[in-house]
Write a protein that holds these residues in place. Structure first.
Motif, PDB file in Angstrom:
ATOM      1  N   LYS A 110       0.775  -1.291   0.200  1.00  0.00           N
ATOM      2  CA  LYS A 110      -0.065  -0.158  -0.117  1.00  0.00           C
ATOM      3  C   LYS A 110       0.600   1.154  -0.169  1.00  0.00           C
ATOM      4  CE  LYS A 110      -2.475   2.219   3.367  1.00  0.00           C
ATOM      5  NZ  LYS A 110      -3.694   2.430   4.464  1.00  0.00           N
ATOM      6  N   LYS A 112       1.224   5.513   0.282  1.00  0.00           N
ATOM      7  CA  LYS A 112       0.199   6.728   0.293  1.00  0.00           C
ATOM      8  C   LYS A 112       0.835   7.384  -0.764  1.00  0.00           C
ATOM      9  CE  LYS A 112      -1.291   6.306   4.846  1.00  0.00           C
ATOM     10  NZ  LYS A 112      -2.528   6.647   4.895  1.00  0.00           N
ATOM     11  N   ASP A 142      -3.485   4.984  -1.236  1.00  0.00           N
ATOM     12  CA  ASP A 142      -4.346   5.486  -0.074  1.00  0.00           C
ATOM     13  C   ASP A 142      -4.235   7.033  -0.282  1.00  0.00           C
ATOM     14  OD1 ASP A 142      -5.758   6.199   2.015  1.00  0.00           O
ATOM     15  OD2 ASP A 142      -4.778   5.065   3.491  1.00  0.00           O
ATOM     16  N   ASN A 144      -5.940   9.082   1.485  1.00  0.00           N
ATOM     17  CA  ASN A 144      -6.582   9.849   2.761  1.00  0.00           C
ATOM     18  C   ASN A 144      -7.478  11.001   2.386  1.00  0.00           C
ATOM     19  OD1 ASN A 144      -3.771   8.810   4.037  1.00  0.00           O
ATOM     20  ND2 ASN A 144      -5.501   8.379   5.197  1.00  0.00           N
ATOM     21  N   GLU A 188      -7.822   3.715  -1.995  1.00  0.00           N
ATOM     22  CA  GLU A 188      -8.458   3.938  -0.694  1.00  0.00           C
ATOM     23  C   GLU A 188      -8.488   5.251  -0.409  1.00  0.00           C
ATOM     24  OE1 GLU A 188      -6.143   1.508   2.427  1.00  0.00           O
ATOM     25  OE2 GLU A 188      -6.607   3.047   3.950  1.00  0.00           O
ATOM     26  N   ASP A 216     -12.182   4.229   3.607  1.00  0.00           N
ATOM     27  CA  ASP A 216     -11.673   3.976   4.937  1.00  0.00           C
ATOM     28  C   ASP A 216     -12.003   5.050   5.989  1.00  0.00           C
ATOM     29  OD1 ASP A 216     -10.031   3.983   7.271  1.00  0.00           O
ATOM     30  OD2 ASP A 216      -8.205   4.667   6.448  1.00  0.00           O
ATOM     31  N   GLU A 217     -11.693   6.335   5.949  1.00  0.00           N
ATOM     32  CA  GLU A 217     -12.260   7.566   6.658  1.00  0.00           C
ATOM     33  C   GLU A 217     -13.826   7.450   6.644  1.00  0.00           C
ATOM     34  OE1 GLU A 217      -9.586   7.612   4.933  1.00  0.00           O
ATOM     35  OE2 GLU A 217      -8.049   8.774   5.953  1.00  0.00           O
ATOM     36  N   ARG A 220     -14.628   4.603   9.230  1.00  0.00           N
ATOM     37  CA  ARG A 220     -14.066   4.593  10.499  1.00  0.00           C
ATOM     38  C   ARG A 220     -14.306   5.787  11.238  1.00  0.00           C
ATOM     39  NH1 ARG A 220      -8.527   7.331  10.712  1.00  0.00           N
ATOM     40  NH2 ARG A 220      -7.769   6.705   8.485  1.00  0.00           N
ATOM     41  N   LYS A 240     -11.171  -0.783  10.864  1.00  0.00           N
ATOM     42  CA  LYS A 240     -10.053  -0.974  11.805  1.00  0.00           C
ATOM     43  C   LYS A 240     -10.579  -1.230  13.024  1.00  0.00           C
ATOM     44  CE  LYS A 240      -7.253   2.261   9.051  1.00  0.00           C
ATOM     45  NZ  LYS A 240      -6.098   3.363   8.758  1.00  0.00           N
TER      46      LYS A 240
HETATM   47 MG   LIG Z   1      -6.434   4.927   5.044  1.00  0.00          MG
END
Ligand SMILES: [Mg+2]
Ligand SMILES: O=C(O)CCC(=O)C1=CC=C[C@@H](O)[C@@H]1C(=O)O
Length: 386
Positions: A110, A112, A142, A144, A188, A216-217, A220, A240
C-alpha cells in the motif's frame, strides 16, 4: 454497556494503564513519535491510542476496543496467521527500497499518495519504484481523502496505467500496456465525502477505468459505517478495530457491509496490532479477484507463534482468502513494547498470538508525566461516555 465485562470502576481501570511514547524511524501521518495507553486486564492487554486531535465521543470507541481485548480477549480465530501488506509512507521514491526491506515476503504493497506539498508525479515515482524493487507485487494506494473528484479521476487512471506499464515491461515481448493485466488493486479513500466517492465511481466507470474504490475514513469516522457502501460510494471497505469499537464490532460491521474488507491498523503498538490480527484471523474468507493470497492448510491448522492456544482455531472454517491486512506498521517504530521477534512478519504474514508487553520496555518507553496525566484524563472522560 453494563452487561459487557470491564473494569470494576474507573480507578480500577486507571490503575492498569501504562502510557508509552514510541519513537518512529519514519514520519507517518505527520508524526515521529506515537503515544498510546496500554491496559492490562484479566483477559490480556488492550490499547487505547485514539489520535490526540480526536474528540472524546470518537475516542470513546477506541477505549471500548481496548477494554474488549483486555476483559474479553480476542474472538475465535479461523486461521493462525494473516497476510499483511507493506505500507509505504509519502516518502521520496529513493527511500522506497529501504522501507520495503522492513516488510519481508509481503506480496501486496500500500502506497500513500496525494500528500500535501507533493505532485502526482511523486506518487507515480513511488509506485514505479515499488514495482521495480518488488516486481509482481499487488499495489493499492491511499489518498486519505485528499483529492477532488476531478483530481482523483485523473490520478487513478495515471496510477493504474503506471502499474500496468510496470507489469508489461517485465514480460519479455509483452508489447503495449496490457489493459487486461492487473492494475491497481484499489484506491483507498480517494475523496473525502461519500457524495464525491459516488461521483468518482460513476466517472471511473464512464472512463473505462476498472479500479475498485475502498472506503476508510468514510467508515471509521462515520456515524453510520454502512452508509458509504449502501450509497454506492465504494466497492470495498477498510476496517480498523479501534475506531469501530473492538474486534467483535468490526466483524459485525464487516458482515453487514457484505463487500471485501481489508483489516487495517492505526499506527498501533504491538498490542494494538495483535487486536487487528485477531480480527483479521476471525474474518470469514471471501473469494478475491485476481492474484489474491491463498492460505495453505498450514495457515488454518497450525498456530505458529506465541500463546496461540489462547485462540480457538477452527480447521473446518473457511480457509480461503482475505485481502492482505494493513497491520505491518510495527517496523516504523525504533522500539516497540514487546520483545523483538514476539510479533514479527514472516513470509509476509503475522502470527495470531496474544502479546504481553515486556516490563523493561514499558518502563523504558514510559511517556512524560504530563503526557501520562493527559491520557488518564482522557480515559476518564471517554469512559464516562461508554
Ligand atoms: Mg487509509
Ligand atoms: O493500512 C496500512 O497499510 C497501515 C495503516 C495506515 O495506513 C494508517 C494508519 C493510521 C492512520 C491512517 O492515516 C492510515 C490510513 O489511512 O489507513
Amino acid at each position: 454497556m453494563t452487561s459487557v465485562p470491564g473494569p470494576e470502576s474507573i480507578d480500577d481501570l486507571l490503575d492498569r494503564v501504562h502510557v508509552v511514547a514510541l519513537p518512529m524511524r519514519v514520519k507517518f501521518r505527520g508524526i515521529t513519535e506515537r503515544e498510546v495507553a496500554l491496559v492490562e486486564g484479566p483477559a490480556g492487554w488492550g490499547e487505547f491510542g485514539a489520535f490526540p486531535e480526536y474528540a472524546d465521543d470518537e475516542a470513546a470507541h477506541w477505549l471500548a476496543s481496548a477494554l474488549e481485548m483486555a476483559w474479553q480477549g480476542p474472538p475465535p480465530a479461523l486461521r493462525s496467521r494473516v497476510p499483511v501488506n507493506a505500507t509505504i509512507p509519502a516518502v521520496a521514491a529513493g527511500e522506497v527500497p529501504g522501507i520495503l526491506e522492513r516488510f519481508p515476503g509481503c506480496t501486496t504493497v500500500k502506497v500513500k499518495v496525494a500528500e500535501a506539498g507533493q505532485e502526482l508525479v511523486d506518487d507515480v515515482a513511488r509506485v514505479a519504484t515499488v514495482l521495480q524493487t518488488r516486481p509482481g507485487v499487488r499495489v493499492r494506494v491511499d489518498a486519505n481523502g485528499a483529492w477532488s473528484v476531478d483530481e482523483a479521476a485523473h490520478a487513478v487512471r495515471v496510477l493504474d496505467q503506471a502499474v500496468r506499464a510496470a507489469d508489461a515491461s517485465r514480460a519479455p515481448g509483452a508489447g503495449p500496456v496490457a489493459l487486461d493485466g492487473p492494475g491497481l488493486e484499489y484506491v483507498e479513500q480517494p475523496c473525502a465525502t461519500v457524495d464525491e466517492l459516488v461521483q468518482l465511481r460513476e466517472r471511473l466507470a464512464a472512463d473505462g477505468v476498472r479500479v475498485d474504490v475502498a472506503a476508510d475514513e468514510s467508515i471509521r469516522r462515520a456515524d453510520d459505517p454502512l452508509r458509504v457502501i449502501r450509497a454506492g460510494g465504494a466497492d470495498r471497505a477498510v476496517v480498523k478495530v479501534a475506531p469501530l469499537g473492538g474486534p467483535r464490532r468490526l466483524l459485525a460491521v464487516a458482515a453487514e457491509l457484505g463487500v471485501l474488507v481489508t483489516v487495517s491498523s492505526a499506527l498501533d503498538s504491538a498490542v494494538g496490532v495483535s487486536a487487528g490480527v485477531a480480527a483479521a484471523a476471525a474474518l470469514p474468507g471471501r473469494g478475491l479477484p485476481g492474484h489474491g493470497e491463498i492460505f495453505d492448510d498450514d495457515d488454518v491448522a497450525n498456530p505458529t507463534a506465541g500463546d496461540a492456544a489462547a485462540h480457538s482455531t477452527n480447521p473446518a472454517a473457511d480457509p480461503t482468502v482475505i485481502p492482505a491486512a494493513g497491520l505491518g506498521t510495527g517496523g516504523f517504530f525504533h522500539e516497540d513494547v514487546v520483545e523483538t521477534g514476539a510479533l514479527t512478519l514472516v513470509d509476509g504474514h503475522l502470527p495470531v498470538c496474544s502479546v504481553v508487553p515486556d516490563p523493561a520496555r514499558l518502563a523504558g518507553l514510559r511517556a512524560a508525566p504530563d503526557r501520562r496525566d493527559w491520557w488518564l484524563d482522557r480515559i476518564r472522560r471517554c469512559h464516562a461516555q461508554l
